[in-house]
Structure formats: C-alpha cells, structure tokens
Design an enzyme around this catalytic site. Sequence first.
Site, PDB file in Angstrom:
ATOM      1  CG  ASP A 156      -0.347  -0.552   2.522  1.00 49.05           C
ATOM      2  OD1 ASP A 156       0.891  -0.518   2.637  1.00 49.05           O
ATOM      3  OD2 ASP A 156      -0.997  -0.866   3.303  1.00 49.05           O
ATOM      4  CG  ASN A 192      -8.993  -1.534  11.798  1.00 45.33           C
ATOM      5  OD1 ASN A 192      -7.981  -2.154  11.493  1.00 45.33           O
ATOM      6  ND2 ASN A 192      -9.467  -0.414  11.226  1.00 45.33           N
ATOM      7  CG  HIS A 204      -5.874  -2.441   8.721  1.00 42.82           C
ATOM      8  ND1 HIS A 204      -5.773  -0.820   9.188  1.00 42.82           N
ATOM      9  CD2 HIS A 204      -4.486  -2.551   9.117  1.00 42.82           C
ATOM     10  CE1 HIS A 204      -4.682  -0.521   9.452  1.00 42.82           C
ATOM     11  NE2 HIS A 204      -3.778  -1.365   9.346  1.00 42.82           N
ATOM     12  CD  GLU A 255      -8.872   1.058   7.851  1.00 48.54           C
ATOM     13  OE1 GLU A 255      -8.585   0.060   8.737  1.00 48.54           O
ATOM     14  OE2 GLU A 255      -8.112   2.024   7.946  1.00 48.54           O
TER      15      GLU A 255
HETATM   16  C1  F6R Z   1       1.406  -1.655   6.049  1.00 44.06           C
HETATM   17  C2  F6R Z   1       0.225  -2.249   6.117  1.00 44.06           C
HETATM   18  C3  F6R Z   1      -0.634  -2.133   7.457  1.00 44.06           C
HETATM   19  C4  F6R Z   1       0.252  -2.419   8.777  1.00 44.06           C
HETATM   20  C5  F6R Z   1      -0.513  -2.359   9.920  1.00 44.06           C
HETATM   21  C6  F6R Z   1       0.375  -2.427  11.204  1.00 44.06           C
HETATM   22  O1  F6R Z   1       2.003  -1.763   4.658  1.00 44.06           O
HETATM   23  O2  F6R Z   1      -0.173  -2.604   5.450  1.00 44.06           O
HETATM   24  O3  F6R Z   1      -1.607  -3.014   7.288  1.00 44.06           O
HETATM   25  O4  F6R Z   1       0.977  -3.782   8.765  1.00 44.06           O
HETATM   26  O5  F6R Z   1      -1.284  -1.189   9.983  1.00 44.06           O
HETATM   27  O6  F6R Z   1       0.855  -1.625  11.284  1.00 44.06           O
HETATM   28  P1  F6R Z   1       2.331  -1.688  12.479  1.00 44.06           P
HETATM   29  O7  F6R Z   1       3.180  -2.919  11.955  1.00 44.06           O
HETATM   30  O8  F6R Z   1       3.095  -0.290  12.388  1.00 44.06           O
HETATM   31  O9  F6R Z   1       1.499  -1.958  13.794  1.00 44.06           O
END
Ligand code: F6R
Length: 239
Positions: free
Chosen positions: A66, A134, A136, A141
Amino acid sequence: MKIIVDTTEAISALAAKRYVRLLRSRPNAVLGFATGSTPLGLYAELVRLCDAGEISFRDAMSFNLDEYVGLDGSHEQSYRWFMDHYLFEKIDIDRARTHVPSGLDTDSATAEAYDQAIISTGGIDLQLLGIGNNGHIGFNEPGTPFGSRTHMVELTDSTRQANRRFFKSLDEVPTHAVTMGIRTVMNARSIILMALGTAKADIIRKTVQGEVTEEVPASILQLHPSVEVYLDYQAASLL
Ligand code: F6R
C-alpha cells in the site's frame, strides 16, 4: 494456519529464515512486502543476512501492499521512502524490480494495472502482512469486500490515529491510501502474518480463532492454504 510463537527478539529472525529458504530454492521469487513498525526487525535481519552473504535478492522482485494518497516517494512518510530506507537500499535487490503503489496516480486504471503487473509475474510467492488493531490487512479496513483488488480507500479514524505517531499532527496524516485488495493478498501462494505486542493480542485472537467475517479483514486468512502467523508471546497471549 501455522502459528509460530517466540520472544519479540527471536520472532523476526525466525521469519527471516523463511526468506532464506524461499530465496535459496527460488532466487527469482516475487515478494510482497509491508510497512509499519512490525516488520522493522525482520528487515534489519534480512539486511544482516544479505551483508553476511546468506541471502540474495539479486533476482527477486517485490510488490508492496500500500501507499498513502498524496505523498510522493521522496516524502519521508511515504511507504516508498520507508522501503527504500529500511530495506531496498541496504540489500542487493534491483530497485527497478521493486513496486509500491503510486500515491499520486490514483485512478482505477492504475490500480488495475498494479494487479495486472503482479499477475504477469506469475503471482506473489510470499506476502508479508502486519495487522491493524481493527484487523485491517494492507489498508483494507473492516467491511472491505473479500473479493476486492487493488483500490483506493478512505482510512478510518482509528487507523489515522494509530499512524499519527509518524506525523507532526493528525491533520498531516493522509485521509486516503491505495492498497492491494483482499483478493490480491489471498492470491499469494504463501503468506506470513506478523504481530508483536499486547495491543495486537485481541485482534490476533479474532483473526485466528474467530468467525471469518469482512468485519475482521484478516480473518479471511483462515481460508488460505499456506499461512504462517509469527507472534511474540504478548501478541499470542489471548490464544
Ligand atoms: C502496512 C500495512 C498495514 C500495517 C498495519 C500494522 O503496509 O499494510 O496493514 O501492517 O497497520 O502496522 P504496525 O506494524 O505499525 O503496527
């Protein structure tokens, strides 16, 4: 799902071994990468292994999950910058073979082209995922259709709040992102989901043991034939 639990220090090294095995058997593997705090230890370990000559990305290719809408790759909070800084510039991968969705060119044809580019390589061999509080994966989401492909999304307040720590103020956190869809992720031949820390324990329980529902996007991983979940003891504490 195979669940691997160890200390926070050890879990990244264990996940890195998965890359060593893959790249030894398939040097031109197609790798799906993630950003965020969770993979930092893994990326540091991959850099170390590459320096030590134990792993090479010379013939590999990559696709990131992303990118924030509105940030170009030179912006320090862009995911392109993150990948260049923490991994690509420090390993022997050919940067021209690394792909991150564009945060500037966000029309649906460009999103479709990202999926097509993945398909034309033969598909992702190993997709790395972190998980949002959450549930995702990527920036899919809760409520995102399981059949989604790469698309633009509006970030939820909870995701913007969670990522605020990287920006000067909440106002600077982008409101939208482009993300691989859930179908795009599920098409990968194998998947690694990593989660660290107590804050992820509840969503990991729902992901691994709960109902498969679009309200918990990561729960779809229960239906994938080849998923390894790398957890530290804290993230695994409610299993
Ligand atoms: C990042 C992504 C997100 C993160 C998620 C957890 O490329 O796609 O899904 O993996 O938000 O983020 P952290 O690792 O910072 O807790």
